[in-house]
Design an enzyme around this catalytic site. Structure first.
Site, PDB file in Angstrom:
ATOM      1  CB  SER A 117      -0.865  -0.013   1.257  1.00 29.19           C
ATOM      2  OG  SER A 117      -1.397   1.257   1.487  1.00 29.19           O
ATOM      3  CB  SER A 118       0.384   4.653  -1.362  1.00 26.38           C
ATOM      4  OG  SER A 118      -0.894   4.870  -0.802  1.00 26.38           O
ATOM      5  CB  CYS A 119       0.032   3.708   4.201  1.00 23.49           C
ATOM      6  SG  CYS A 119      -0.043   1.961   4.552  1.00 23.49           S
ATOM      7  CE1 TYR A 146      -3.124  -2.806   5.696  1.00 23.85           C
ATOM      8  CE2 TYR A 146      -2.387  -0.677   4.880  1.00 23.85           C
ATOM      9  CZ  TYR A 146      -3.022  -1.875   4.668  1.00 23.85           C
ATOM     10  OH  TYR A 146      -3.576  -2.149   3.437  1.00 23.85           O
ATOM     11  CE  LYS A 150      -0.800  -4.543   3.201  1.00 20.22           C
ATOM     12  NZ  LYS A 150      -1.237  -5.741   2.475  1.00 20.22           N
ATOM     13  CG  HIS A 189     -10.033   2.611   2.431  1.00 21.01           C
ATOM     14  ND1 HIS A 189     -10.150   1.263   2.195  1.00 21.01           N
ATOM     15  CD2 HIS A 189      -8.823   2.786   3.005  1.00 21.01           C
ATOM     16  CE1 HIS A 189      -9.049   0.649   2.595  1.00 21.01           C
ATOM     17  NE2 HIS A 189      -8.219   1.552   3.094  1.00 21.01           N
TER      18      HIS A 189
HETATM   19  N1  LIG Z   1      -8.637  -0.913  -0.606  1.00 30.83           N
HETATM   20  C1  LIG Z   1      -7.625  -0.056  -0.756  1.00 30.83           C
HETATM   21  O1  LIG Z   1      -7.827   1.180  -0.883  1.00 30.83           O
HETATM   22  C2  LIG Z   1      -6.218  -0.554  -0.796  1.00 30.83           C
HETATM   23  C3  LIG Z   1      -5.896  -1.900  -0.649  1.00 30.83           C
HETATM   24  N2  LIG Z   1      -4.572  -2.282  -0.682  1.00 30.83           N
HETATM   25  C4  LIG Z   1      -4.163  -3.684  -0.493  1.00 30.83           C
HETATM   26  O2  LIG Z   1      -4.848  -4.548  -1.381  1.00 30.83           O
HETATM   27  C5  LIG Z   1      -5.053  -5.818  -0.751  1.00 30.83           C
HETATM   28  C6  LIG Z   1      -6.521  -6.174  -0.813  1.00 30.83           C
HETATM   29  O3  LIG Z   1      -7.284  -5.172  -0.165  1.00 30.83           O
HETATM   30  P1  LIG Z   1      -8.856  -5.052  -0.365  1.00 30.83           P
HETATM   31  O4  LIG Z   1      -9.295  -5.939  -1.446  1.00 30.83           O
HETATM   32  O5  LIG Z   1      -9.174  -3.625  -0.413  1.00 30.83           O
HETATM   33  O6  LIG Z   1      -9.381  -5.601   1.030  1.00 30.83           O
HETATM   34  P2  LIG Z   1     -10.753  -6.322   1.342  1.00 30.83           P
HETATM   35  O7  LIG Z   1     -11.018  -6.105   2.788  1.00 30.83           O
HETATM   36  O8  LIG Z   1     -11.779  -5.933   0.360  1.00 30.83           O
HETATM   37  O9  LIG Z   1     -10.431  -7.851   1.094  1.00 30.83           O
HETATM   38  C7  LIG Z   1      -9.536  -8.535   1.901  1.00 30.83           C
HETATM   39  C8  LIG Z   1      -9.666 -10.013   1.654  1.00 30.83           C
HETATM   40  O10 LIG Z   1      -8.774 -10.671   2.551  1.00 30.83           O
HETATM   41  C9  LIG Z   1      -9.397 -11.809   3.045  1.00 30.83           C
HETATM   42  N3  LIG Z   1      -8.930 -12.078   4.398  1.00 30.83           N
HETATM   43  C10 LIG Z   1      -8.766 -11.185   5.414  1.00 30.83           C
HETATM   44  N4  LIG Z   1      -8.351 -11.834   6.517  1.00 30.83           N
HETATM   45  C11 LIG Z   1      -8.246 -13.150   6.184  1.00 30.83           C
HETATM   46  C12 LIG Z   1      -7.883 -14.305   6.886  1.00 30.83           C
HETATM   47  N5  LIG Z   1      -7.515 -14.268   8.173  1.00 30.83           N
HETATM   48  N6  LIG Z   1      -7.907 -15.487   6.234  1.00 30.83           N
HETATM   49  C13 LIG Z   1      -8.274 -15.549   4.938  1.00 30.83           C
HETATM   50  N7  LIG Z   1      -8.619 -14.486   4.209  1.00 30.83           N
HETATM   51  C14 LIG Z   1      -8.610 -13.299   4.836  1.00 30.83           C
HETATM   52  C15 LIG Z   1     -10.897 -11.545   3.066  1.00 30.83           C
HETATM   53  O11 LIG Z   1     -11.557 -12.758   2.857  1.00 30.83           O
HETATM   54  P3  LIG Z   1     -13.153 -13.005   3.077  1.00 30.83           P
HETATM   55  O12 LIG Z   1     -13.835 -12.017   2.189  1.00 30.83           O
HETATM   56  O13 LIG Z   1     -13.377 -14.390   2.653  1.00 30.83           O
HETATM   57  O14 LIG Z   1     -13.408 -12.760   4.535  1.00 30.83           O
HETATM   58  C16 LIG Z   1     -11.056 -10.566   1.910  1.00 30.83           C
HETATM   59  O15 LIG Z   1     -11.484 -11.225   0.762  1.00 30.83           O
HETATM   60  C17 LIG Z   1      -4.522  -5.682   0.675  1.00 30.83           C
HETATM   61  O16 LIG Z   1      -3.233  -6.204   0.738  1.00 30.83           O
HETATM   62  C18 LIG Z   1      -4.486  -4.194   0.893  1.00 30.83           C
HETATM   63  O17 LIG Z   1      -3.497  -3.842   1.795  1.00 30.83           O
HETATM   64  C19 LIG Z   1      -3.577  -1.367  -0.845  1.00 30.83           C
HETATM   65  C20 LIG Z   1      -3.846  -0.040  -1.002  1.00 30.83           C
HETATM   66  C21 LIG Z   1      -5.176   0.468  -0.995  1.00 30.83           C
HETATM   67  C1  LIG Z   2      -5.438   3.072   1.611  1.00 30.21           C
HETATM   68  C2  LIG Z   2      -4.961   3.683   2.887  1.00 30.21           C
HETATM   69  O1  LIG Z   2      -6.062   3.994   3.747  1.00 30.21           O
HETATM   70  C3  LIG Z   2      -5.755   4.591   5.015  1.00 30.21           C
HETATM   71  O2  LIG Z   2      -5.241   5.863   4.875  1.00 30.21           O
HETATM   72  P1  LIG Z   2      -5.935   7.138   4.281  1.00 30.21           P
HETATM   73  O3  LIG Z   2      -5.396   7.395   2.933  1.00 30.21           O
HETATM   74  O4  LIG Z   2      -5.831   8.232   5.235  1.00 30.21           O
HETATM   75  O5  LIG Z   2      -7.404   6.614   4.037  1.00 30.21           O
HETATM   76  P2  LIG Z   2      -8.917   6.953   4.283  1.00 30.21           P
HETATM   77  O6  LIG Z   2      -9.556   6.586   3.010  1.00 30.21           O
HETATM   78  O7  LIG Z   2      -9.468   6.278   5.500  1.00 30.21           O
HETATM   79  O8  LIG Z   2      -9.013   8.533   4.571  1.00 30.21           O
HETATM   80  C4  LIG Z   2      -8.582   9.490   3.639  1.00 30.21           C
HETATM   81  C5  LIG Z   2      -8.915  10.882   4.097  1.00 30.21           C
HETATM   82  O9  LIG Z   2     -10.339  11.051   4.018  1.00 30.21           O
HETATM   83  C6  LIG Z   2     -10.834  11.649   5.216  1.00 30.21           C
HETATM   84  N1  LIG Z   2     -12.237  11.277   5.405  1.00 30.21           N
HETATM   85  C7  LIG Z   2     -13.294  12.142   5.380  1.00 30.21           C
HETATM   86  N2  LIG Z   2     -14.435  11.508   5.665  1.00 30.21           N
HETATM   87  C8  LIG Z   2     -14.097  10.194   5.839  1.00 30.21           C
HETATM   88  C9  LIG Z   2     -14.880   9.056   6.138  1.00 30.21           C
HETATM   89  O10 LIG Z   2     -16.074   9.099   6.340  1.00 30.21           O
HETATM   90  N3  LIG Z   2     -14.197   7.869   6.234  1.00 30.21           N
HETATM   91  C10 LIG Z   2     -12.832   7.782   6.035  1.00 30.21           C
HETATM   92  N4  LIG Z   2     -12.231   6.572   6.124  1.00 30.21           N
HETATM   93  N5  LIG Z   2     -12.083   8.874   5.767  1.00 30.21           N
HETATM   94  C11 LIG Z   2     -12.712  10.056   5.672  1.00 30.21           C
HETATM   95  C12 LIG Z   2      -9.873  11.131   6.280  1.00 30.21           C
HETATM   96  O11 LIG Z   2      -9.923  11.951   7.432  1.00 30.21           O
HETATM   97  C13 LIG Z   2      -8.541  11.217   5.534  1.00 30.21           C
HETATM   98  O12 LIG Z   2      -8.040  12.522   5.599  1.00 30.21           O
HETATM   99  C14 LIG Z   2      -4.637   3.945   5.767  1.00 30.21           C
HETATM  100  O13 LIG Z   2      -5.023   3.803   7.099  1.00 30.21           O
HETATM  101  C15 LIG Z   2      -4.008   2.798   5.099  1.00 30.21           C
HETATM  102  O14 LIG Z   2      -4.704   1.655   5.481  1.00 30.21           O
HETATM  103  C16 LIG Z   2      -3.985   2.825   3.621  1.00 30.21           C
HETATM  104  O15 LIG Z   2      -3.176   2.166   3.021  1.00 30.21           O
END
Ligand SMILES: NC(=O)C1=CN([C@@H]2O[C@H](COP(=O)(O)OP(=O)(O)OC[C@H]3O[C@@H](n4cnc5c(N)ncnc54)[C@H](OP(=O)(O)O)[C@@H]3O)[C@@H](O)[C@H]2O)C=CC1
Ligand SMILES: C[C@H]1O[C@H](OP(=O)(O)OP(=O)(O)OC[C@H]2O[C@@H](n3cnc4c(=O)[nH]c(N)nc43)[C@H](O)[C@@H]2O)[C@@H](O)[C@@H](O)C1=O
Length: 324
Positions: A117-119, A146, A150, A189
């Site tokens: 992830s970009s974090c 987190y 990563k 998010h």
């Molecule tokens: N969403 C975003 O904005 C971003 C995501 N990423 C990365 O992309 C990847 C996928 O994220 P995303 O699709 O958004 O996440 P989701 O929460 O949508 O999906 C996560 C998946 O992981 C599975 N999972 C979680 N815990 C377990 C476990 N203990 N055993 C088996 N399976 C598990 C879940 O399975 P099930 O559904 O069966 O419970 C689910 O399908 C991650 O590595 C994340 O860090 C990176 C940057 C941004």
């Molecule tokens: C993908 C990335 O996601 C996380 O980081 P983040 O970029 O800060 O992600 P975010 O989507 O939760 O928030 C983005 C911005 O948006 C604002 N904001 C407003 N209103 C809401 C709101 O209602 N919900 C959320 N979540 N944010 C809100 C919030 O205050 C912040 O300024 C990491 O923990 C990390 O896990 C990671 O990798």
């Protein structure tokens, strides 16, 4: 860091395990693999296989013996979830990724793509953030646990390359959104949270909505179908130790994003900001020149991506996957 090479073509009939295949990213990768003609996809839900359980992971992988693995299973959440449950984000992610990588190594997995992830980059990294900013400064405290997990995953991939010579790779996505996202008001998010908040406020006729933070932070958003296409492209074309940033190269303030969501949803009330909630890192914009050099670029514009995601949300609102 050794030079990157070009990947060997993948065998479309080989066993391909997508860990996390029901998640936002894993689901999109599964669809992209099917559309590209991969015939032997394997997936397990967390209820069927808890990836924190090392013995169960080794049993499963020993039987499935996937030639290729995408590691898209993780404990994932927005800023508040990350800030509130750092132990879970650190411990679960370390266990999931270590178990899958160790088992993949033992069963002879040839190619593995790890999703970070970009974090992972320093809170105040120069923008846009280049891959070589990794480990050059302090992390953003709301998601440091987190991010450390990563970073360990990236090192895991690099170590396998160094010790065993396998062409495993890592991709670092920017903030993602799209169909199948987690729309939980607390755990999600920002984009899914805003879609739900504005849509509910419109339906209820509420005069105002309140978002988190100041609205000043800048974020970049990539549609998950673009992300899946990039993952496939990297698996088919990239073989190098350095993680590859995946984004659009464009960002906006959260205020601008909220305005766009309100427009797409059709909400005409007022937007307020709750500054007791964390802002997180002030800007997160990835430098995507490396990805462009490899030959891939995002295709889905933010407004188009939002419109189709809002449509998906409205169609699925009664049966959403919500966690956190
Ligand atoms: N969403 C975003 O904005 C971003 C995501 N990423 C990365 O992309 C990847 C996928 O994220 P995303 O699709 O958004 O996440 P989701 O929460 O949508 O999906 C996560 C998946 O992981 C599975 N999972 C979680 N815990 C377990 C476990 N203990 N055993 C088996 N399976 C598990 C879940 O399975 P099930 O559904 O069966 O419970 C689910 O399908 C991650 O590595 C994340 O860090 C990176 C940057 C941004
Ligand atoms: C993908 C990335 O996601 C996380 O980081 P983040 O970029 O800060 O992600 P975010 O989507 O939760 O928030 C983005 C911005 O948006 C604002 N904001 C407003 N209103 C809401 C709101 O209602 N919900 C959320 N979540 N944010 C809100 C919030 O205050 C912040 O300024 C990491 O923990 C990390 O896990 C990671 O990798």
């Amino acid at each position: 860091m050794t030079e990157a090479g070009t990947a060997r073509p993948l065998d479309r009939d080989a066993q391909f395990y997508v860990a996390g295949h029901r998640g936002l990213v894993g689901g999109a990768i599964w669809r992209a693999l099917e559309d590209s003609g991969y015939t032997s996809l394997v997936g397990r839900t967390s209820a069927e296989l808890d990836l924190r359980d090392r013995g169960a992971v080794f049993d499963f992988m020993g039987e499935a013996r996937p030639q290729y693995v995408v590691l898209a299973a993780a404990k994932v959440g927005g800023i508040l979830a990350n800030n509130t449950y750092p132990v879970d984000f650190l411990s679960e992610n370390l266990r999931i990724q270590t178990n899958v990588m160790d088992a993949a190594l033992e069963c002879g997995t040839e190619r593995l793509l790890f999703l970070g992830s970009s974090c992972i980059y320093p809170k105040l990294a120069p923008q846009p953030i280049r891959e070589d900013s990794l480990l050059t400064g302090h992390l953003e405290p709301t998601n440091d646990a987190y991010a450390i997990a990563k970073i360990a995953g990236i090192l895991g991939v690099q170590s396998v390359r160094r010790q065993y010579g396998l062409p495993w790779i890592s991709a670092m996505p920017t903030n993602l959104y799209g169909p199948g996202d987690n729309f939980s008001p607390i755990g999600s998010h920002v984009l899914p949270a805003l879609i739900r908040r504005y849509d509910e406020a419109k339906a209820a006729g509420d005069p105002s909505v309140t978002n988190w933070g100041s609205g000043a932070p800048r974020r970049e958003f990539l549609h998950v179908d673009d992300m899946a296409a990039a993952c496939l492209y990297l698996l088919e074309h990239y073989d190098g130790p350095e993680q590859v940033n995946v984004g659009t190269g464009r960002d906006a303030t959260i205020k601008e994003i909220a305005q766009l969501v309100a427009e797409v949803v059709g909400y005409e009330g007022e937007t307020l900001w709750d500054t007791s909630k964390p802002d997180g890192t002030p800007q997160k914009l990835l430098d995507v020149s490396k990805l462009r050099e490899i030959g891939w670029e995002a295709q889905i514009g933010l407004r188009d991506g939002l419109e189709s995601t809002v449509a998906w949300y409205r169609e699925h609102v009664g049966r959403l996957r919500e966690t956190g």
